[in-house]
Design an enzyme around this catalytic site. Structure first.
Site, PDB file in Angstrom:
ATOM      1  N   SER A  51      21.429  -6.291 -23.179  1.00 23.45           N
ATOM      2  CA  SER A  51      19.963  -6.138 -23.293  1.00 23.45           C
ATOM      3  C   SER A  51      19.866  -5.016 -24.277  1.00 23.45           C
ATOM      4  O   SER A  51      20.663  -4.182 -24.081  1.00 23.45           O
ATOM      5  CB  SER A  51      19.350  -5.889 -22.176  1.00 23.45           C
ATOM      6  OG  SER A  51      19.981  -5.196 -21.176  1.00 23.45           O
ATOM      7  N   HIS A 105      22.330   4.873 -17.570  1.00 21.40           N
ATOM      8  CA  HIS A 105      21.295   5.250 -16.723  1.00 21.40           C
ATOM      9  C   HIS A 105      20.611   6.370 -17.151  1.00 21.40           C
ATOM     10  O   HIS A 105      19.471   6.663 -16.764  1.00 21.40           O
ATOM     11  CB  HIS A 105      21.921   5.242 -15.214  1.00 21.40           C
ATOM     12  CG  HIS A 105      22.414   4.146 -14.620  1.00 21.40           C
ATOM     13  ND1 HIS A 105      23.731   3.853 -14.781  1.00 21.40           N
ATOM     14  CD2 HIS A 105      21.907   3.274 -13.871  1.00 21.40           C
ATOM     15  CE1 HIS A 105      24.100   2.818 -14.147  1.00 21.40           C
ATOM     16  NE2 HIS A 105      22.973   2.331 -13.963  1.00 21.40           N
ATOM     17  N   GLU A 121       0.888  -1.018  -0.092  1.00 25.66           N
ATOM     18  CA  GLU A 121      -0.045   0.084  -0.182  1.00 25.66           C
ATOM     19  C   GLU A 121       0.881   1.233  -0.109  1.00 25.66           C
ATOM     20  O   GLU A 121       0.509   2.274  -0.575  1.00 25.66           O
ATOM     21  CB  GLU A 121      -0.849  -0.175   1.247  1.00 25.66           C
ATOM     22  CG  GLU A 121      -2.178  -0.823   1.303  1.00 25.66           C
ATOM     23  CD  GLU A 121      -1.514  -2.304   1.909  1.00 25.66           C
ATOM     24  OE1 GLU A 121      -0.133  -2.663   1.843  1.00 25.66           O
ATOM     25  OE2 GLU A 121      -2.552  -3.144   2.253  1.00 25.66           O
TER      26      GLU A 121
HETATM   27  N1  GLN Z   1      23.190  -8.696 -19.577  1.00 26.18           N
HETATM   28  C1  GLN Z   1      22.811  -8.049 -18.769  1.00 26.18           C
HETATM   29  C2  GLN Z   1      21.991  -6.700 -19.681  1.00 26.18           C
HETATM   30  O1  GLN Z   1      22.379  -6.319 -20.500  1.00 26.18           O
HETATM   31  C3  GLN Z   1      23.383  -7.389 -17.689  1.00 26.18           C
HETATM   32  C4  GLN Z   1      22.699  -6.734 -16.469  1.00 26.18           C
HETATM   33  C5  GLN Z   1      23.683  -6.067 -15.393  1.00 26.18           C
HETATM   34  O2  GLN Z   1      24.771  -6.176 -15.341  1.00 26.18           O
HETATM   35  N2  GLN Z   1      22.984  -5.725 -14.267  1.00 26.18           N
HETATM   36  O3  GLN Z   1      20.992  -6.249 -19.098  1.00 26.18           O
END
Ligand code: GLN
Ligand code: ZN
Length: 781
Positions: free
Chosen positions: A454, A721, A18
């Site tokens: 990714s 980031h 919550e």
């Molecule tokens: N192979 C993952 C990615 O590229 C590595 C992620 C990470 O290091 N936290 O998302």
């Protein structure tokens, strides 16, 4: 004398998170402060009632926080950093959220120069830094100190919460983070300044807080000094006695609480401080309990943390009683029992668990159930065994079933570990030899470019996964969708001119969950959320049994991706240490054993990838550093088993198969030889936020012993980031800096980490600049 029960803290989020939802609504402007406060008041009331229902002698007040308890202390003690420039009558909660989250509309724009002061936003308004709370996955906000820092009693929040609990008729134990830990966990924001020098200014404010609590009629204050479980510099250790003499003058009864780690060289100190009681963690350090019972004067309360506050297993009542009995037999003074630490680190209650089968559920205890375990243990200790006969019977049956269950213990897994021989954790040849065959095989250009795994997890991908999980999209439809995403990622990488491709991880929700779901020995909860930071919660997998891999996990996706291109396709796996570190782990065998089981399962996958024609395989270990024990004495054993687990996972392949690993931002200088001992052919690390400073250690500077990292390295050239696109010049500059430290023959070019949280436009722009930079740099060679 009867035993008393209490808890060091309780989860804040609520049975159904919550608080999370209320916070996020408030931040989006959908509910005002009053509405948010009403939610928090209601949650505290419910959580105290749960403690009362379990028969605890006190409810704990002061463990609640809208974001983080350390941040609460920054306001309580009046040391909000001046850089926030709060205007005079800005409400407390609004200042609180600005410190926690920064001021959003002042995030730096594209092209902003990258330097130390701007890594979180514009000077003055970026959020407080966040860091891990000891060895947990909870993150606290780091207090900032400089020579101008002053303290004053500046918030009534704690006292208001105490009054709220008292009005509800509860006996209150207030909780504070102790002055030494508060200072120690903060950070200097001024060169040459030592935050320790602030202690004398801080203590009088703690005295005021304690006086005020006493005036409110609070009999006991739990004062947490978890740093007593660390290897402390002498000055800090020596300051405890003086500090606590000063606090003792004004205080209600103080229960000094320690947890997470052995007291070791601080044991006698902790026992002798002028406080009315001491709490110790008998789950992490049962071997110290006798020493504590001997050293602690008989007039002081001994609080034994006997129920595991860090894990989700049902307590074995007989094992717990066997630990407690000798203490009781000493008849040394008042005994309290409690969870080992705050229950902040476990999920709320099993009542909401719909996904686990009844047997597995019977092996577990979350926060609410743990409180009830205290009730049962106390009844037995106080001679009322008959009154809890049913509870004991159920607990014993569950513990016995778990101990002998074939779901937990598998002969094939045990045999595999037992049969492992010297050399299972080593590649066939040493690195220089492998490097030469790999060079011939892949014929990559100098400074090869790659990414960390990714690609953007678009809302489209997430929607497809959600509808697959709901059963609206069938398996074939989901597979088609993911294949299309993989094809898209491959095409874009080819167009960009990247040298070593990845498939993009579209099919993965989370880098640990994805593998856990396919491995034997793992279970997943429906509602087992634990606070990570602020409103963010995680739902760690539960490793309950021997781990094995029933079938290949990634081979089909990776082989499909490879079929679309002539360039090398890098297979992508999560390593054993990271899988272990981000899960709830078995308590019935050493962590190292579980880690090794996972390592063999990953090795099977690595070998299958190789068999499917994948020549380059990355095994991510971003969590290797955070697994380090809090006490240095525990480092060698951990590092030995962690690096061995990695090598087991990586060593089933031929010399010409190239193994990569990846780690995120952290200091590696003090464990560099061990990282090198993992013997990955290539390591990619996050370095751009430190302006490549981190890399200097790898080149032999800034680390003890001048150790040079021997294998190939891809230092991250941009921070993933933020959506900011790095310029070509910036990447060239960073790589030139890297080449000063690492021979260019051993360098790769890649981003800091995976790109899943980014969008495609900025990803393509950034990677395009990265490839251009690589081409420019190659001309200089
Ligand atoms: N192979 C993952 C990615 O590229 C590595 C992620 C990470 O290091 N936290 O998302
Ligand atoms: Zn990473």
């Amino acid at each position: 004398m009867t035993t008393r029960t209490h808890t060091l803290g309780f989860p804040r989020m609520g049975a159904n998170r919550e608080l999370k939802f209320a916070l996020e609504k408030h931040w989006r402007g959908e509910i005002d402060r009053t509405a948010l406060e009403a939610v928090s008041e209601e949650l505290r009331a419910r959580h105290w009632q749960a403690q009362r229902d379990a028969g605890l002698d006190f409810v704990t007040v002061g463990d609640f926080a809208y974001y983080d308890h350390v941040a609460n202390h920054i306001q309580l003690l009046g040391c909000e950093p001046a850089r926030f420039n709060f205007f005079g009558d800005e409400p407390e909660l609004s200042r609180y959220f600005k410190m926690a989250r920064g001021v959003e509309d002042e995030i730096p724009d594209a092209g902003h120069v990258h330097d130390e002061s701007c890594k979180h936003g514009t000077e003055g308004t970026f959020a407080l830094e966040m860091t891990k709370w000891f060895d947990t996955n909870y993150h606290y906000l780091v207090p900032e100190f400089n020579a101008a820092t002053q303290f004053r009693l500046a918030s009534t929040r704690l006292f208001d919460e105490v009054a709220q609990a008292q009005q509800a008729g509860h006996a209150v134990k207030a909780v504070l983070l102790g002055p030494l830990s508060f200072l120690y966990l903060g950070k200097e924001k001024e060169a040459g300044f030592d935050r320790f020098s602030l202690l004398d200014a801080l203590l009088p404010v703690y005295e005021q807080v304690l006086t005020r609590l006493k005036q409110q009629g609070v009999e006991w204050v739990q004062i947490d000094e978890p740093i007593l479980g660390l290897d402390l510099p002498d000055a800090w250790r020596n300051a405890f006695e003086r500090a606590y003499w000063q606090l003792a003058r004004s205080a209600p009864k103080l229960l000094l609480a320690t947890y997470f780690s052995p007291l070791s060289d601080n044991l006698r100190l902790a026992c002798q401080l002028p406080v009315a009681g001491l709490h110790v963690d008998a789950v992490r350090s049962p071997q110290e309990l006798t020493g504590v019972a001997d050293w602690l004067p008989a007039h002081k309360v001994l609080s034994v943390g006997i129920v595991d506050g860090r894990n989700i297993w049902r307590t074995d009542p007989d094992a717990a009683l066997a630990v407690l009995r000798p203490v009781v037999d000493k008849n040394r003074g008042e005994l309290w029992i409690a969870p080992s630490c705050s229950l902040l680190h476990v999920p709320f209650s099993l009542a909401a668990e719909t996904k686990l089968d009844a047997e597995l559920k019977s092996w577990l205890a979350f926060a609410v159930e743990k409180l009830d375990e205290l009730r049962v243990l106390r009844a037995v200790l106080d001679g009322g065994e008959a009154s809890v006969a049913n509870e004991l019977k159920t607990a014993r049956a569950a513990v016995a079933a778990r101990r002998s269950s074939p779901r937990v213990h598998r002969a094939d897994v045990a045999l595999r570990l037992a049969r492992s021989v010297v050399g299972d954790d080593a590649r066939t040849s040493v690195f220089p030899q492998r490097q030469s065959v790999q060079r011939t095989r892949f014929a990559l250009p100098a400074l090869p470019t790659t990414t960390i795994g990714s690609f953007p997890q678009t809302s489209d991908i997430r929607a497809a996964r959600a509808s697959f999980k709901r059963g609206e999209l069938d398996a074939a439809g989901y597979r088609e969708k993911m294949r299309a995403e993989i094809a898209l990622a491959v095409r874009k990488q080819e167009e960009l001119g990247i040298d070593v491709l990845v498939h993009g991880e579209a099919e993965r929700n989370d880098m640990v969950e994805y593998f856990g779901e396919q491995l034997d020995g793992f279970a997943f909860t429906a509602n087992g959320w634990v606070q990570s930071y602020g409103s963010r919660c995680v739902k760690p997998p539960v490793i309950f049994g021997d781990v094995a891999r029933p079938a290949p996990m990634t081979v089909e996706w990776t082989a499909y991706a490879q079929s679309l291109t002539k360039l090398p396709m890098k297979g992508m796996l999560t390593g054993p240490v990271t899988i272990l570190q981000w899960s709830f782990v078995r308590d019935d065998q050493p962590r190292a054993t579980t880690c090794e089981q996972i390592a063999w399962a990953i090795r099977d996958e690595v070998v299958d990838l190789e068999g499917a024609g994948i020549g380059i395989i990355q095994i991510d270990e971003p969590a290797i550093r955070e697994g380090l024990p809090l006490r240095r004495a525990g480092w060698p054993a951990y590092l030995k088993s962690a690096t061995r687990a990695f090598r087991i996972s990586a060593s089933g392949v031929r010399d010409e198969t190239q193994i990569h690993t990846h780690m995120c931002y952290s200091e590696f200088n003090d464990i560099l030889p061990e990282i090198a001992a993992m013997d990955a052919d290539v390591i990619t690390i996050e370095t751009s936020r430190s302006d490549m400073e981190l890399l200097r250690g790898f080149g032999g500077e800034n680390n003890s012993g001048g150790f040079r990292y021997p294998n190939e390295i891809g230092p991250g050239v941009y921070d993933i980031h933020s959506p900011r696109v790095p310029s070509v010049d910036e990447i060239v500059r960073l790589m030139r800096k890297a080449a000063v430290v690492v021979p260019h023959e051993n360098l790769w070019i890649n981003p800091d980490c995976g790109l899943k949280t980014r969008g495609w436009p900025e990803t393509e722009a950034a990677l395009s600049n990265m490839v251009t930079a690589a081409k420019l740099l190659r001309k200089e060679l």
